[in-house]
Design an enzyme around this catalytic site. Structure first.
Site, short mmCIF file in Angstrom:
data_model
loop_
_atom_site.label_atom_id
_atom_site.label_comp_id
_atom_site.label_asym_id
_atom_site.label_seq_id
_atom_site.Cartn_x
_atom_site.Cartn_y
_atom_site.Cartn_z
N GLU A 13 -6.99 4.75 7.58
CA GLU A 13 -6.78 6.16 7.26
C GLU A 13 -8.02 6.74 6.57
O GLU A 13 -8.38 7.90 6.78
CB GLU A 13 -5.50 6.33 6.41
CG GLU A 13 -4.26 6.15 7.28
CD GLU A 13 -3.05 5.56 6.60
OE1 GLU A 13 -2.96 5.57 5.36
OE2 GLU A 13 -2.16 5.07 7.33
N GLU A 34 -5.58 -5.09 10.73
CA GLU A 34 -4.59 -4.03 10.92
C GLU A 34 -4.91 -3.26 12.19
O GLU A 34 -5.72 -2.30 12.16
CB GLU A 34 -4.62 -3.07 9.73
CG GLU A 34 -4.25 -3.71 8.42
CD GLU A 34 -3.65 -2.69 7.46
OE1 GLU A 34 -2.52 -2.91 7.01
OE2 GLU A 34 -4.29 -1.66 7.20
N ASN A 71 0.87 -1.17 0.00
CA ASN A 71 0.00 0.00 0.00
C ASN A 71 0.91 1.23 0.00
O ASN A 71 1.46 1.59 1.03
CB ASN A 71 -0.90 -0.04 1.25
CG ASN A 71 -1.75 1.21 1.39
OD1 ASN A 71 -1.80 2.03 0.46
ND2 ASN A 71 -2.41 1.35 2.52
N TRP A 72 1.04 1.83 -1.18
CA TRP A 72 1.97 2.97 -1.31
C TRP A 72 1.40 4.27 -0.76
O TRP A 72 2.08 5.31 -0.81
CB TRP A 72 2.34 3.16 -2.78
CG TRP A 72 3.36 2.20 -3.30
CD1 TRP A 72 4.03 1.24 -2.60
CD2 TRP A 72 3.84 2.11 -4.65
NE1 TRP A 72 4.89 0.56 -3.42
CE2 TRP A 72 4.79 1.08 -4.69
CE3 TRP A 72 3.56 2.80 -5.83
CZ2 TRP A 72 5.46 0.72 -5.86
CZ3 TRP A 72 4.22 2.45 -7.00
CH2 TRP A 72 5.17 1.41 -7.01
N LYS A 73 0.15 4.24 -0.34
CA LYS A 73 -0.51 5.44 0.22
C LYS A 73 -0.25 6.64 -0.71
O LYS A 73 -0.38 6.49 -1.93
CB LYS A 73 -0.03 5.67 1.65
CG LYS A 73 -0.23 4.42 2.51
CD LYS A 73 -0.04 4.63 3.99
CE LYS A 73 -0.27 3.30 4.70
NZ LYS A 73 -0.23 3.39 6.14
N GLY A 93 2.07 2.32 10.93
CA GLY A 93 2.99 3.44 10.82
C GLY A 93 3.70 3.81 12.11
O GLY A 93 4.31 4.88 12.20
N HIS A 102 -9.67 1.06 4.72
CA HIS A 102 -8.39 1.30 5.40
C HIS A 102 -8.61 2.29 6.55
O HIS A 102 -9.41 3.23 6.43
CB HIS A 102 -7.35 1.85 4.41
CG HIS A 102 -5.98 1.87 5.01
ND1 HIS A 102 -5.56 2.87 5.84
CD2 HIS A 102 -4.97 0.98 4.95
CE1 HIS A 102 -4.34 2.60 6.25
NE2 HIS A 102 -3.95 1.46 5.73
N GLY A 141 2.62 -0.99 4.42
CA GLY A 141 2.69 0.42 4.07
C GLY A 141 4.12 0.88 3.88
O GLY A 141 4.75 0.64 2.84
N SER A 157 3.11 -2.10 10.59
CA SER A 157 4.55 -2.11 10.89
C SER A 157 5.23 -3.44 10.57
O SER A 157 6.14 -3.86 11.28
CB SER A 157 4.80 -1.70 12.34
OG SER A 157 4.40 -0.35 12.54
P1 PGA Z 1 2.53 0.33 7.81
O1 PGA Z 1 1.09 0.53 7.16
O2 PGA Z 1 3.10 -0.94 7.23
O3 PGA Z 1 3.31 1.56 7.43
O4 PGA Z 1 2.34 0.21 9.28
C1 PGA Z 1 0.24 -0.56 6.96
C2 PGA Z 1 -1.03 -0.09 6.31
O5 PGA Z 1 -1.44 1.05 6.55
O6 PGA Z 1 -1.67 -0.83 5.55
#
Ligand code: PGA
Length: 247
Positions: free
Chosen positions: A96, A166, A8-10, A172, A94, A231, A210
């Protein structure tokens, strides 16, 4: 059960980053038994599709999809649009999207209904906040999310569903859930799947939050973990590849 390593490149990547990423990534051996899915921002889907289409090991996913078919929805991308960009997968729910853009379980349920009638595989994210975890209500929260998201879905049994557990406190933060927590929550989720009669469906359970080169092997060794949604560790081609190589 299929295995998945999903990036997931956000909103991290520029076209310049994407060029050097693929120059590196495509020079590697991508032939293990795990599916690679890259989810760039929607404006880069066609660009990434062109760069990656020569390699059949790489699939493309959207980071979101609209619950609407078409019309006056500024800033949204429809199912048809993501399919035209060759997406076989779409992330929905997600944290976010939920926390920053106020998407609810009902929105996620509507998006799942859209994907359920298509050949795009949903990657459905669920997870509890730190506050919920500390109040000891993680299981209740997850069960409620699950029930609302899967409410009134007319299951297409030939379809695969991907669920990513998640924990929001692990996203993150550099602090993943420990393997005991992942094991017990994934077991709990499998029980809910049976309870709401989803057990005839083809469901993959991923962990996200993470994941990195150091913890990937031990998390993968946990029973019931069918892969990762990654991420920050997915935006460096070498790091993402090293995680993929642990499968
Ligand atoms: P992260 O994000 O690996 O940076 O913790 C995971 C995600 O948001 O899917």
């Amino acid at each position: 059960m299929s295995k998945y390593c999903i990036a997931n490149w956000k909103m991290y990547m520029s076209k310049k980053n994407i060029d050097s990423y693929f120059e590196n990534f495509l020079s590697k051996d991508l032939n293990n038994n795990c599916n690679i899915v890259i989810c760039p921002s929607s404006i880069h889907l066609d660009y990434v599709n062109k760069l990656s289409e020569s390699n059949k090991s790489i699939s493309l996913g959207s980071q979101n999809v609209s619950e609407y078919e078409n019309g006056a929805y500024t800033g949204e991308n429809s199912l048809q649009m993501i399919k035209e960009s060759n997406c076989d997968f779409a992330i929905i729910g997600h944290s976010e999207r939920r926390q920053i853009f106020h998407e609810s379980d009902i929105d996620v349920n509507n998006k799942l209904k859209v994907l359920n009638n298509s050949n795009v595989t949903p990657i459905i994210c669920i997870g509890e906040t730190l506050e919920e975890r500390e109040s000891g209500i993680t299981r209740e929260v997850l069960k409620n999310q699950f029930k609302r998201i899967f409410n009134d879905i007319n299951f297409n049994l030939s379809k695969e569903f991907i669920i990513a557990y998640e924990p929001i406190w692990a996203i993150g933060t550099g602090k993943s859930a420990d393997t005991e927590t992942i094991y017990s929550i994934h077991k709990f989720l499998k029980n809910i799947i049976n309870e709401i009669n989803l057990n005839n469906c083809n469901i993959c359970l991923l962990y996200g939050g993470s994941v990195n080169e150091e913890n990937a092997s031990e998390i993968l060794a946990v029973d019931e973990v069918d892969g990762f949604l990654i991420g920050s560790a997915s935006i460096d081609a070498d790091v993402f590849y090293n995680i993929y190589n642990k499968f």
